[in-house]
Design an enzyme around this catalytic site. Sequence first.
Site, PDB file in Angstrom:
ATOM      1  N   ARG A 103      54.436  32.480   7.789  1.00 49.43           N
ATOM      2  CA  ARG A 103      54.903  33.454   8.781  1.00 49.43           C
ATOM      3  C   ARG A 103      53.940  34.615   8.972  1.00 49.43           C
ATOM      4  NH1 ARG A 103      60.868  34.235   6.434  1.00 49.43           N
ATOM      5  NH2 ARG A 103      59.694  33.846   4.518  1.00 49.43           N
ATOM      6  N   ASP A 148      54.328  29.825   2.591  1.00 54.79           N
ATOM      7  CA  ASP A 148      54.888  30.545   3.734  1.00 54.79           C
ATOM      8  C   ASP A 148      53.788  30.761   4.761  1.00 54.79           C
ATOM      9  OD1 ASP A 148      56.032  32.565   5.452  1.00 54.79           O
ATOM     10  OD2 ASP A 148      57.390  33.108   3.825  1.00 54.79           O
TER      11      ASP A 148
END
Length: 420
Positions: free
Chosen positions: A333, A331
């Site tokens: 983000r 991930d």
Amino acid sequence: MDNQKPVSKHKHIVLTSHPHRSAQKPAIHWGKSDPIERGPIIGTLTNANQRNAIGTHSGSYAVYRALAIASGALQANHRPDLTNTSPVVRIGPHPSWADPDRIISLDPFGAIVGEVYTQFYEQGYDIRPTIAVTKAHINMPELLDEVAKGELQIDGKILKSNGNLVVTKVAIDPVWYLPGIAQRLQVKESDLRRILFQQTGGMFPELVTRPDLHVFLPPIGGITVYVIGDVEAITDPNRLLAVRIHDECNGSDVFGSDICTCRPYLVHGIEVCIQTAQSGGAGVIVYFRKEGRALGEVTKFLVYNARKRQEGGDRADAYFARTECVAGVQDMRFQELMPDVLHWLGITRIDRLVSMSDMKYNAIVNSGIQIVERIAIPEDRIPDDAKVEIAAKQAAGYFTPGEVPDAIALAGIKGRGLEE
């Protein structure tokens, strides 16, 4: 060749990678409560001597703007007429606007530059808004389905009889204060600048040659906020607030792909926000442009192929491994920057957080915002093919009110094949 459009000619190119001796730019003192003392953010290209930020406004669209100028459709020196573009609803200022630790990835004064920087406009400075606030109606067919089931009520004010939902809508472009970004990520600012420069292919040399410029307008997508109900309820401690933080998923949000829970969870978040607003509180949907966990849609589709083609098929116990094999990380983000928009709205407490994400929860709580209740996606909203995703996330630490699947359960949860 004879039909080529005329393009404005320049005798020479002025490099901006080093300070111009005669330039007198407004200084930026991040975190000051007085917008004049803080200083305006100027990333426009109409006058290089005025610029006090690295990059350009609406950075993710800068290349399209360049194409428009190159084709002759847009004049390079165009300045927007901002008459009647001011916010239709007042948001802030809030105490968090003057806290340099709370907001470092957007300009809190970005919606009201025309109001607070009048004297700079009169002096010829080209200052562009980075936030816009308007009103709108949105319509998602699932809302009327919930009305038919008795889960939602038509009130004619927030939710209309045709299914239209009345919202206050906010668009936000990113404005990064680099010292604050570095501190939030716990890295040296010099290292952050160098890596940003290198990993954007040297697109912004000022990152490494202009340590006097501390604000960066990155070429990434922004944020849209949808406020349901009374905006003033957001900061009223006596009224409930529901929040859904949603990261973009074009395939599901727009086209209804069933490999993930993004659209059904977004819809459920909106439903909770409507119910909270109709009971006298407010609901907030924050929509980030972080497609495919900020890995991008191409990478996301490559991961889909890898998941479906691996030995044993699309398995919950290998869900994150396939992403890491392709992207190198599960991930990207990095939710540490996400709470800034909540602080810009003045949020100090969230009564109903419609999210299972441990990363989002931790980032919000660590930023000083209280969370009272967490709401998971209802079991009947999860598409069959998305059960792989949900089970893997629950096992990885995502919030669930039910039982966390163990290794044996994970191994038995599989999605369909590519040809099915």
